[in-house]
Scaffold this motif. Structure first.
Motif, PDB file in Angstrom:
ATOM      1  N   ARG A 112       0.891  -1.072   0.037  1.00  0.00           N
ATOM      2  CA  ARG A 112       0.083  -0.009   0.028  1.00  0.00           C
ATOM      3  C   ARG A 112       0.917   1.408  -0.099  1.00  0.00           C
ATOM      4  O   ARG A 112       0.785   2.219  -0.788  1.00  0.00           O
ATOM      5  CB  ARG A 112      -0.751  -0.134   1.310  1.00  0.00           C
ATOM      6  N   TYR A 118       1.843   1.650  -3.533  1.00  0.00           N
ATOM      7  CA  TYR A 118       1.150   2.326  -4.653  1.00  0.00           C
ATOM      8  C   TYR A 118       0.416   3.592  -3.973  1.00  0.00           C
ATOM      9  O   TYR A 118      -0.540   4.165  -4.498  1.00  0.00           O
ATOM     10  CB  TYR A 118       0.424   1.369  -5.283  1.00  0.00           C
ATOM     11  N   ARG A 119       0.958   3.985  -3.029  1.00  0.00           N
ATOM     12  CA  ARG A 119       0.741   5.540  -2.349  1.00  0.00           C
ATOM     13  C   ARG A 119      -0.644   5.444  -1.745  1.00  0.00           C
ATOM     14  O   ARG A 119      -1.158   6.800  -1.539  1.00  0.00           O
ATOM     15  CB  ARG A 119       0.796   6.419  -3.642  1.00  0.00           C
ATOM     16  N   ALA A 120      -1.107   4.522  -1.315  1.00  0.00           N
ATOM     17  CA  ALA A 120      -2.426   4.609  -0.501  1.00  0.00           C
ATOM     18  C   ALA A 120      -1.871   5.093   1.126  1.00  0.00           C
ATOM     19  O   ALA A 120      -2.690   5.369   1.850  1.00  0.00           O
ATOM     20  CB  ALA A 120      -3.293   3.369  -0.394  1.00  0.00           C
ATOM     21  N   ALA A 142       1.115   6.421 -11.491  1.00  0.00           N
ATOM     22  CA  ALA A 142       0.091   5.290 -11.985  1.00  0.00           C
ATOM     23  C   ALA A 142       0.430   4.808 -13.019  1.00  0.00           C
ATOM     24  O   ALA A 142      -0.264   3.708 -13.596  1.00  0.00           O
ATOM     25  CB  ALA A 142      -1.211   6.153 -11.493  1.00  0.00           C
ATOM     26  N   ALA A 173      -1.942  -1.567  -9.453  1.00  0.00           N
ATOM     27  CA  ALA A 173      -1.941  -2.288  -8.330  1.00  0.00           C
ATOM     28  C   ALA A 173      -3.395  -2.822  -8.415  1.00  0.00           C
ATOM     29  O   ALA A 173      -4.500  -2.319  -8.867  1.00  0.00           O
ATOM     30  CB  ALA A 173      -1.868  -1.476  -7.102  1.00  0.00           C
ATOM     31  N   THR A 194      -5.630  -4.048  -5.675  1.00  0.00           N
ATOM     32  CA  THR A 194      -5.883  -3.928  -4.187  1.00  0.00           C
ATOM     33  C   THR A 194      -6.867  -4.957  -3.517  1.00  0.00           C
ATOM     34  O   THR A 194      -7.595  -5.806  -4.098  1.00  0.00           O
ATOM     35  CB  THR A 194      -6.107  -2.571  -3.871  1.00  0.00           C
ATOM     36  N   ASP A 224      -9.174  -3.829  -1.434  1.00  0.00           N
ATOM     37  CA  ASP A 224     -10.616  -3.257  -1.061  1.00  0.00           C
ATOM     38  C   ASP A 224     -11.372  -3.167  -2.142  1.00  0.00           C
ATOM     39  O   ASP A 224     -12.185  -2.307  -2.186  1.00  0.00           O
ATOM     40  CB  ASP A 224     -10.054  -1.657  -0.636  1.00  0.00           C
ATOM     41  N   SER A 225     -11.267  -3.921  -3.233  1.00  0.00           N
ATOM     42  CA  SER A 225     -11.984  -3.974  -4.449  1.00  0.00           C
ATOM     43  C   SER A 225     -13.675  -4.284  -3.877  1.00  0.00           C
ATOM     44  O   SER A 225     -14.098  -5.476  -4.696  1.00  0.00           O
ATOM     45  CB  SER A 225     -11.725  -4.951  -5.435  1.00  0.00           C
ATOM     46  N   ASP A 226     -14.285  -3.673  -3.208  1.00  0.00           N
ATOM     47  CA  ASP A 226     -15.639  -4.100  -2.734  1.00  0.00           C
ATOM     48  C   ASP A 226     -16.554  -3.059  -3.628  1.00  0.00           C
ATOM     49  O   ASP A 226     -16.954  -2.123  -3.330  1.00  0.00           O
ATOM     50  CB  ASP A 226     -15.868  -3.972  -1.275  1.00  0.00           C
ATOM     51  N   HIS A 227     -16.747  -3.633  -4.779  1.00  0.00           N
ATOM     52  CA  HIS A 227     -17.495  -2.571  -5.572  1.00  0.00           C
ATOM     53  C   HIS A 227     -18.852  -2.236  -5.295  1.00  0.00           C
ATOM     54  O   HIS A 227     -19.560  -3.321  -5.070  1.00  0.00           O
ATOM     55  CB  HIS A 227     -17.563  -3.127  -6.999  1.00  0.00           C
ATOM     56  N   SER A 230     -11.072   2.111 -16.516  1.00  0.00           N
ATOM     57  CA  SER A 230     -10.736   3.341 -15.213  1.00  0.00           C
ATOM     58  C   SER A 230      -9.183   3.069 -15.125  1.00  0.00           C
ATOM     59  O   SER A 230      -8.504   3.897 -14.727  1.00  0.00           O
ATOM     60  CB  SER A 230     -11.562   3.225 -13.790  1.00  0.00           C
ATOM     61  N   GLY A 231      -8.861   1.660 -15.270  1.00  0.00           N
ATOM     62  CA  GLY A 231      -7.383   1.555 -15.384  1.00  0.00           C
ATOM     63  C   GLY A 231      -6.686   2.398 -16.347  1.00  0.00           C
ATOM     64  O   GLY A 231      -5.348   2.580 -16.169  1.00  0.00           O
ATOM     65  N   ARG A 285      -8.196  -4.317 -14.320  1.00  0.00           N
ATOM     66  CA  ARG A 285      -8.009  -2.868 -14.292  1.00  0.00           C
ATOM     67  C   ARG A 285      -6.546  -2.551 -14.066  1.00  0.00           C
ATOM     68  O   ARG A 285      -6.158  -1.569 -14.792  1.00  0.00           O
ATOM     69  CB  ARG A 285      -8.952  -2.497 -13.046  1.00  0.00           C
TER      70      ARG A 285
END
Lengths: 255, 343
Positions: A46, A49-51, A75, A80, A82, A84-87, A99-100, A151
């Protein structure tokens, strides 16, 4: 070296997660990060990829300190998948994968032919073409994971960061995706990947770094790293690496 | 994915909106035939195109009395819907809207202080009211953000916004009941529940310009804004700073909501329910969602205003009560549909 991390220090909620981690990954290399739960694998990715913003240390991409890179420029180089991909939004699979490409576009305007082509390649590689118009909220966990990977692939970066990209996939798709990544690596892509399944990590990664207690405990080829002592000490399991494969026999006997 | 083609939806709304506006122009203390309404409008656009068969006073009724009201309802409806759509995307929460974030009541309190006590009156000329409303909206947002804390969840922010908004709204009511004088008292209900009874042409300018500029900006940056849908980690990986982008978007929401409240009082729930309808039609991608939400919001508020003044004539029901009566149940519906996420 395409990625160089040195003395990385990250604290989350007052708890020191990484205290001086460092590694280097080369183009055309699949670099696996392994370690027990809570060892800081995801935190390291994380931060990459700068989170997360590190408290100290250096991250370089292709020799450039990422602090001097604009987010958008980074980017394009590094994408990445990740955890957290809870769409939750009413978007189609096609829209999410598109969006990628955002970092390649200007502030204004839409997709160009080359962007559409990259999206098509990513959808094909992840076996998602038949789902392109589907609402992402209706997908299964494994399909969502493939969307997230698609993505990241659509960006067509030089570095791909994957945080547990296969944990929701059925066996066939696991092997397909890892095989796909091997092919991309052969084309010069650098992959940084975390995998809980040590056997998959041993089989598919060129080099492994073992993360534990906030730092890198060992780096090298699977054969070099996955010693019986390390497997027992870090992971608490009895096993050995032999014949190009990792064999796990059971829990290690703790002294 | 069950969706409608964007051009079809836009065409349908672009047909429905003038029809609804024509109906709204014909209804009032003097009922005008629809044919007269349309002929007068056509003649207004192209003088001499139609030989007038109507008495000239009807032109005055349409252009001076009713059209400002209908146009203002369109602009405010569109603005609130855009604000709601942006707020929901920015927070990834389907319950976010300017009213629930507290910014509408923050703007309302600033307007009430200005109207009743004359604080800062005339400071910026005709822009004083909208600027005060924007400042009030920002203050409410800032208070909600400070209380909910850095890194706090969006649900906490919304609940803080709701509490801050209720407090600001109550203070507004107390000031209005306690200190408003003479004709100000007549406006009490207007500020509390919103309405277009005092609509004049000059009031359209500020919210109209704000709406156009903001919509243009949001449409241009639509692809970047959509990255927030993916979650903060993914958005960061895809090249934006999610926290900073969210901040900018919430400022924009405050600006739009402030401009609306300054001319129409506190109209709730438009920003909550219209984007839901729009998303059901064309999905959540900003560049598809925004124009549909704006047109649908305009249509919705024109119809609500029509209902507000034709329910029990000559009494006008504040339009905010109509939107709340419709919006409350819709809010519950949304909450139940997404209850997993708020549990």
């Amino acid at each position: 070296m395409i990625v160089r991390i040195e003395d990385l220090r990250v604290a989350l909620g007052g708890k020191q997660i990484l205290s001086g981690a460092g590694l280097e990954a080369a183009p055309g290399e699949m670099f696996g990060l392994i370690g027990p739960n809570g060892s800081g694998k995801s935190t390291l990715l994380r931060t990459l990829y700068r989170a997360l913003r590190p408290d100290g240390g250096v991250i370089e991409i292709d020799g450039t300190d990422t602090r001097s890179l604009r987010r958008r420029d980074q980017a394009r180089l590094l994408s990445a998948s990740t955890q957290d991909s809870d769409h939750t939004a009413a978007l189609s699979v096609g829209e999410v994968v598109e969006s990628g490409r955002t970092a390649h576009l200007g502030l204004v305007g839409g997709l160009r032919a080359e962007d559409t082509a990259a999206v098509q390649r990513a959808l094909t590689a992840t076996d998602l073409l038949h789902l392109v118009g589907q609402d992402v909220r209706t997908l299964s966990g494994g399909e969502r994971q493939r969307v997230s990977l698609a993505r990241a692939l659509a960006t067509e970066p030089r570095i791909l960061v994957l945080d547990e990209p296969t944990n929701h996939l059925d066996l066939r798709h696991q092997l397909e995706i890892l095989g796909l990544l091997r092919a991309k690596v052969a084309d010069g892509l650098a992959v940084l990947i975390t995998l809980h399944d040590l056997r998959l990590a041993a089989e598919y990664c060129d080099r492994l770094a073992v993360l534990d207690r906030g730092g890198i405990q060992a780096v090298g080829t699977p054969a070099e790293v996955l010693s019986t002592e390390l497997l027992a000490g870090v992971f608490g399991v009895a096993g050995e690496f032999a014949g190009g494969r990792l064999h796990i026999h059971g829990l290690a006997h703790r002294p | 994915m069950r969706r409608f083609a964007l051009p079809a939806v836009l065409v349908a709304l672009c047909v429905a909106l003038p029809l609804a506006a024509g109906l709204a122009l014909s209804v009032g203390s003097v009922k005008l035939p629809l044919a007269d309404v349309w002929a007068i409008i056509v003649n207004g656009i192209a003088p001499g195109a139609i030989e007038p068969w109507w008495p000239p006073v009807r032109e005055a009724i349409i252009f001076d009395a009713r059209m400002p009201r209908v146009v203002l309802a369109m602009v405010v409806g569109a603005a609130l819907a855009v604000a709601g759509a942006v707020a929901q995307t920015a927070t990834r929460n389907p319950l976010a809207d300017p009213y629930l974030l507290g910014v509408s009541n923050g703007a309302g309190l600033a307007v009430v202080l200005l109207v009743v006590f004359g604080f800062g009156a005339g400071l910026f000329g005709t822009l004083t009211l909208p600027i005060a409303a924007f400042a009030g909206a920002l203050l409410a947002l800032a208070v909600a953000m400070v209380i909910s804390g850095r890194g706090g969840s969006i649900v906490v922010l919304l609940l803080c916004g709701l509490a801050v908004g209720q407090t600001f709204g109550a203070v507004s009511s107390i000031i209005l009941f306690g200190w408003a004088k003479g004709n100000q008292t007549e406006q009490v209900l207007f500020w509390l529940a919103g309405g277009f009874g005092d609509a004049r042409w000059h009031m359209v300018a500020v919210p109209g310009v704000v709406l156009l500029l903001v919509s243009a900006g949001i449409m241009m940056a639509g692809r970047w804004i959509d990255l927030l849908h993916a979650g903060d980690d993914s958005a960061a990986a895809l090249g934006v700073n999610p926290g900073a982008l969210r901040m900018v978007l919430l400022l924009v929401v405050s600006l739009v909501a402030g401009a609306s409240v300054a001319v129409a009082g506190g109209i709730g729930f438009v920003g909550l329910l219209v984007p839901h309808g729009a998303r059901a039609l064309v999905g959540a991608a900003t560049r598809r969602l925004l124009p549909v939400a704006a047109l649908l919001g305009a249509l919705f508020l024109v119809l609500c205003d029509l209902l507000a003044r034709s329910m029990a004539p000559p009494i006008e029901v504040p339009v905010g009560l109509i939107t709340a009566a419709i919006g409350g149940p819709v809010f519950l519906y949304v909450l139940l549909r997404h209850r997993r996420r708020f549990g």
